[in-house]
Design a protein around this motif. Structure first.
Motif, PDB file in Angstrom:
ATOM      1  N   LEU A 146       0.971  -1.084  -0.556  1.00  0.00           N
ATOM      2  CA  LEU A 146      -0.141   0.208   0.076  1.00  0.00           C
ATOM      3  C   LEU A 146       1.378   1.261  -0.334  1.00  0.00           C
ATOM      4  O   LEU A 146       0.556   2.110  -0.527  1.00  0.00           O
ATOM      5  N   LYS A 147       2.088   1.233   0.546  1.00  0.00           N
ATOM      6  CA  LYS A 147       2.972   2.517   0.896  1.00  0.00           C
ATOM      7  C   LYS A 147       3.421   2.844  -1.137  1.00  0.00           C
ATOM      8  O   LYS A 147       3.302   3.908  -1.127  1.00  0.00           O
ATOM      9  N   GLU A 148       3.952   1.866  -1.295  1.00  0.00           N
ATOM     10  CA  GLU A 148       4.342   1.225  -2.383  1.00  0.00           C
ATOM     11  C   GLU A 148       3.539   2.324  -3.369  1.00  0.00           C
ATOM     12  O   GLU A 148       3.245   3.178  -4.193  1.00  0.00           O
ATOM     13  N   LEU A 149       1.813   1.723  -3.610  1.00  0.00           N
ATOM     14  CA  LEU A 149       1.066   2.192  -4.149  1.00  0.00           C
ATOM     15  C   LEU A 149       0.966   4.197  -3.776  1.00  0.00           C
ATOM     16  O   LEU A 149       0.228   4.959  -5.088  1.00  0.00           O
ATOM     17  N   ARG A 150       0.819   4.190  -3.479  1.00  0.00           N
ATOM     18  CA  ARG A 150       0.726   5.489  -2.210  1.00  0.00           C
ATOM     19  C   ARG A 150       1.687   6.528  -2.957  1.00  0.00           C
ATOM     20  O   ARG A 150       1.160   7.375  -3.401  1.00  0.00           O
ATOM     21  N   GLY A 151       3.237   5.889  -2.901  1.00  0.00           N
ATOM     22  CA  GLY A 151       4.010   6.764  -3.582  1.00  0.00           C
ATOM     23  C   GLY A 151       3.193   7.246  -5.087  1.00  0.00           C
ATOM     24  O   GLY A 151       3.539   8.193  -5.399  1.00  0.00           O
ATOM     25  N   ARG A 152       3.097   5.861  -5.892  1.00  0.00           N
ATOM     26  CA  ARG A 152       3.405   5.868  -7.043  1.00  0.00           C
ATOM     27  C   ARG A 152       2.049   7.329  -7.387  1.00  0.00           C
ATOM     28  O   ARG A 152       2.247   7.990  -8.495  1.00  0.00           O
ATOM     29  N   ILE A 153       0.989   7.016  -6.801  1.00  0.00           N
ATOM     30  CA  ILE A 153      -0.461   8.269  -6.817  1.00  0.00           C
ATOM     31  C   ILE A 153       0.217   9.489  -6.912  1.00  0.00           C
ATOM     32  O   ILE A 153      -0.802  10.072  -7.398  1.00  0.00           O
ATOM     33  N   THR A 154       0.925   9.284  -5.758  1.00  0.00           N
ATOM     34  CA  THR A 154       1.581  10.446  -5.227  1.00  0.00           C
ATOM     35  C   THR A 154       2.432  11.529  -6.526  1.00  0.00           C
ATOM     36  O   THR A 154       1.717  12.336  -6.982  1.00  0.00           O
ATOM     37  N   GLY A 155       3.408  10.348  -7.256  1.00  0.00           N
ATOM     38  CA  GLY A 155       4.010  11.164  -8.193  1.00  0.00           C
ATOM     39  C   GLY A 155       3.298  11.231  -9.356  1.00  0.00           C
ATOM     40  O   GLY A 155       3.761  12.553  -9.935  1.00  0.00           O
ATOM     41  N   VAL A 156       2.414  10.697  -9.315  1.00  0.00           N
ATOM     42  CA  VAL A 156       1.367  10.994 -10.970  1.00  0.00           C
ATOM     43  C   VAL A 156       0.683  11.615 -11.159  1.00  0.00           C
ATOM     44  O   VAL A 156       0.961  13.103 -12.255  1.00  0.00           O
ATOM     45  N   LYS A 157       0.102  12.434  -9.656  1.00  0.00           N
ATOM     46  CA  LYS A 157      -0.546  12.913  -9.320  1.00  0.00           C
ATOM     47  C   LYS A 157       0.422  14.649  -9.588  1.00  0.00           C
ATOM     48  O   LYS A 157       0.022  15.642  -9.728  1.00  0.00           O
ATOM     49  N   SER A 158       1.912  14.502  -8.955  1.00  0.00           N
ATOM     50  CA  SER A 158       2.115  15.561  -9.418  1.00  0.00           C
ATOM     51  C   SER A 158       2.594  15.826 -10.679  1.00  0.00           C
ATOM     52  O   SER A 158       2.657  16.949 -10.874  1.00  0.00           O
ATOM     53  N   THR A 159       3.347  14.574 -11.229  1.00  0.00           N
ATOM     54  CA  THR A 159       2.891  14.997 -12.348  1.00  0.00           C
ATOM     55  C   THR A 159       2.306  15.710 -13.439  1.00  0.00           C
ATOM     56  O   THR A 159       2.415  16.431 -14.669  1.00  0.00           O
ATOM     57  N   MET A 197       1.067  21.907 -26.800  1.00  0.00           N
ATOM     58  CA  MET A 197      -0.479  22.266 -25.473  1.00  0.00           C
ATOM     59  C   MET A 197      -0.830  20.502 -25.814  1.00  0.00           C
ATOM     60  O   MET A 197      -1.816  19.894 -25.135  1.00  0.00           O
ATOM     61  N   THR A 198      -0.470  20.086 -27.159  1.00  0.00           N
ATOM     62  CA  THR A 198      -1.694  18.687 -28.183  1.00  0.00           C
ATOM     63  C   THR A 198      -1.186  17.820 -26.765  1.00  0.00           C
ATOM     64  O   THR A 198      -1.430  17.050 -26.439  1.00  0.00           O
ATOM     65  N   ALA A 199       0.297  18.040 -26.613  1.00  0.00           N
ATOM     66  CA  ALA A 199       1.562  16.653 -26.431  1.00  0.00           C
ATOM     67  C   ALA A 199       0.765  16.415 -24.829  1.00  0.00           C
ATOM     68  O   ALA A 199       0.910  15.181 -24.216  1.00  0.00           O
ATOM     69  N   MET A 200       0.673  17.844 -24.301  1.00  0.00           N
ATOM     70  CA  MET A 200       0.661  17.912 -22.061  1.00  0.00           C
ATOM     71  C   MET A 200      -1.055  17.953 -22.441  1.00  0.00           C
ATOM     72  O   MET A 200      -1.223  17.493 -21.536  1.00  0.00           O
ATOM     73  N   ASP A 201      -1.269  17.657 -22.689  1.00  0.00           N
ATOM     74  CA  ASP A 201      -2.952  17.270 -23.210  1.00  0.00           C
ATOM     75  C   ASP A 201      -3.496  15.887 -22.967  1.00  0.00           C
ATOM     76  O   ASP A 201      -3.298  15.646 -22.456  1.00  0.00           O
ATOM     77  N   ASN A 202      -2.693  15.025 -23.719  1.00  0.00           N
ATOM     78  CA  ASN A 202      -2.465  13.542 -23.922  1.00  0.00           C
ATOM     79  C   ASN A 202      -1.630  13.081 -22.799  1.00  0.00           C
ATOM     80  O   ASN A 202      -1.769  12.129 -22.346  1.00  0.00           O
ATOM     81  N   ALA A 203      -0.798  13.896 -22.202  1.00  0.00           N
ATOM     82  CA  ALA A 203      -0.121  13.363 -21.023  1.00  0.00           C
ATOM     83  C   ALA A 203      -1.177  13.650 -19.718  1.00  0.00           C
ATOM     84  O   ALA A 203      -1.044  12.658 -19.228  1.00  0.00           O
ATOM     85  N   SER A 204      -1.546  14.651 -19.619  1.00  0.00           N
ATOM     86  CA  SER A 204      -2.832  14.590 -18.601  1.00  0.00           C
ATOM     87  C   SER A 204      -3.056  14.184 -18.369  1.00  0.00           C
ATOM     88  O   SER A 204      -3.685  13.105 -17.803  1.00  0.00           O
ATOM     89  N   ARG A 205      -4.330  13.385 -19.848  1.00  0.00           N
ATOM     90  CA  ARG A 205      -5.188  11.816 -20.216  1.00  0.00           C
ATOM     91  C   ARG A 205      -4.393  11.553 -19.168  1.00  0.00           C
ATOM     92  O   ARG A 205      -4.772  10.328 -18.698  1.00  0.00           O
ATOM     93  N   ASN A 206      -3.128  11.062 -20.004  1.00  0.00           N
ATOM     94  CA  ASN A 206      -2.403   9.472 -19.732  1.00  0.00           C
ATOM     95  C   ASN A 206      -2.771   9.335 -17.998  1.00  0.00           C
ATOM     96  O   ASN A 206      -2.775   8.188 -17.538  1.00  0.00           O
ATOM     97  N   ALA A 207      -1.463  10.570 -17.259  1.00  0.00           N
ATOM     98  CA  ALA A 207      -1.867  10.635 -16.359  1.00  0.00           C
ATOM     99  C   ALA A 207      -3.168  10.256 -15.537  1.00  0.00           C
ATOM    100  O   ALA A 207      -3.278   9.300 -14.408  1.00  0.00           O
ATOM    101  N   SER A 208      -3.711  10.893 -16.062  1.00  0.00           N
ATOM    102  CA  SER A 208      -5.159  10.634 -15.115  1.00  0.00           C
ATOM    103  C   SER A 208      -5.724   9.045 -15.462  1.00  0.00           C
ATOM    104  O   SER A 208      -6.592   9.008 -14.084  1.00  0.00           O
ATOM    105  N   LYS A 209      -5.639   8.065 -16.722  1.00  0.00           N
ATOM    106  CA  LYS A 209      -5.939   7.571 -16.385  1.00  0.00           C
ATOM    107  C   LYS A 209      -4.744   6.181 -15.363  1.00  0.00           C
ATOM    108  O   LYS A 209      -5.465   5.295 -15.208  1.00  0.00           O
ATOM    109  N   ALA A 210      -4.445   6.226 -15.859  1.00  0.00           N
ATOM    110  CA  ALA A 210      -2.774   6.373 -14.254  1.00  0.00           C
ATOM    111  C   ALA A 210      -2.993   5.977 -12.783  1.00  0.00           C
ATOM    112  O   ALA A 210      -2.949   4.885 -12.550  1.00  0.00           O
ATOM    113  N   ILE A 211      -3.160   7.352 -13.080  1.00  0.00           N
ATOM    114  CA  ILE A 211      -4.220   7.296 -10.835  1.00  0.00           C
ATOM    115  C   ILE A 211      -5.514   6.522 -10.678  1.00  0.00           C
ATOM    116  O   ILE A 211      -5.970   5.988 -10.214  1.00  0.00           O
ATOM    117  N   ASP A 212      -6.455   6.302 -12.192  1.00  0.00           N
ATOM    118  CA  ASP A 212      -7.274   5.510 -11.766  1.00  0.00           C
ATOM    119  C   ASP A 212      -7.238   4.458 -11.373  1.00  0.00           C
ATOM    120  O   ASP A 212      -7.618   3.427 -10.480  1.00  0.00           O
TER     121      ASP A 212
END
Length: 295
Positions: free
Chosen positions: A4-17, A252-267
């Motif tokens: 759980l600690k590792e997963l929390r760390g990953r989620i926090t890292g992806v949210k920061s990204t 702008m397009t690349a960062m929008d895609n990256a943000s969408r991918n980050a949201s999917k990874a967080i889910d």
């Protein structure tokens, strides 16, 4: 299985990204509006300048090529080609730089296959770094790009002066500009635009036939000698504006895609975290019940 600690760390890292990519998308969007308006405003002037040069060039038909400016007729040879490549100084812009470098490499390789000598003038750090690795002996000079700032006419003047100096010294015979033409935020088209000698399309010839009947004061050759360097700077300036707008749109397009991918990874990570947490709770309950039954 991750704890759980590792997963929390990953989620926090992806949210920061995701925060970073969202911020970069907003910055690129704000810069895009200004860069797009500048590029679109420069197009009519650059096109009008090109047509005026075509009319003046048509008026000099039949003149001795040796008496014409080298920017118009070239050196009369076709041995040494200069390829000017416009890219960005910064990355995180999707395939923006890769596309224009790919187009430049296709042009360079085709010229080399024809037995031509090629010189390369990269404008922009990203493209320059790639071209230096592939063609180290052909690089004339590596110039910086716009560095993410507003495009100034002085940059176009500096590049134009470099081209003119090489042309007048006999170092090159022809010059071609490779850059990304801005279409919209999602589309940039790599363009190969000949600069020297002055390109005159067939339709320009037809349109210029009537213009050639006018009398020019001073004479056509004098006007061309004065206006051709200015036309070169204008075409370079327009290309720099197109490239700057394309860079911001691609980022702008690349960062929008990256943000969408980050949201999917967080889910996905959140779902995995909840399942792992539920499994741990279930295991603890089983252990407590088992212990109570044993007593």
């Amino acid at each position: 299985m991750a704890s759980l600690k590792e997963l929390r760390g990953r989620i926090t890292g992806v949210k920061s990204t995701r925060k970073i990519t969202n911020a970069m998308k907003m910055v690129a969007a704000s810069k895009l509006r200004r860069a797009q308006s500048q590029a679109e405003a420069a197009r009519p002037y650059a096109e009008a300048m090109r047509r005026m040069m075509a009319e003046l060039a048509a008026a000099t038909r039949g003149a001795d090529a040796a008496s014409l400016p080298t920017l118009l007729a070239g050196t009369g040879k076709d041995n040494v080609h200069l390829v000017v490549v416009l890219t960005s100084d910064r990355g995180l812009a999707g395939g923006f730089n890769a596309n224009v470098v790919r187009s430049a490499r296709q042009l360079i390789d085709s010229l080399l296959a024809e037995g031509k000598t090629v010189r390369i003038l990269p404008v922009g750090r990203k493209g320059g770094d790639i071209l230096v690795r592939h063609y180290p002996s052909m690089i004339v000079e590596q110039l910086s790009g716009t560095e993410g700032k507003d495009v100034g006419f002085d940059k176009a003047s500096a590049v134009g002066a470099k081209i003119i100096t090489m042309l007048e010294a006999g170092g090159i015979d022809r010059c071609t500009l490779v850059y990304n033409r801005f279409v919209n935020a999602m589309t940039q088209i790599a363009v190969q635009a000949p600069l020297v000698p002055l390109p005159v399309a067939e339709n320009d010839n037809a349109e210029a036939s009537d213009a050639a009947q006018y009398e020019f004061e001073p004479d056509e050759a004098t006007l061309l000698a004065q206006l051709l360097p200015r036309n070169l700077q204008v075409q370079l300036f327009s290309a720099l504006l197109e490239s700057a707008a394309g860079e911001q749109g691609a980022r702008m397009t690349a960062m929008d895609n990256a943000s969408r991918n980050a949201s999917k990874a967080i889910d996905r990570l959140s779902q995995k975290y909840n399942r792992t947490r539920q499994a741990n709770i279930t295991n603890e309950l089983i252990e407590i019940i088992s212990g109570a039954e044993a007593v």
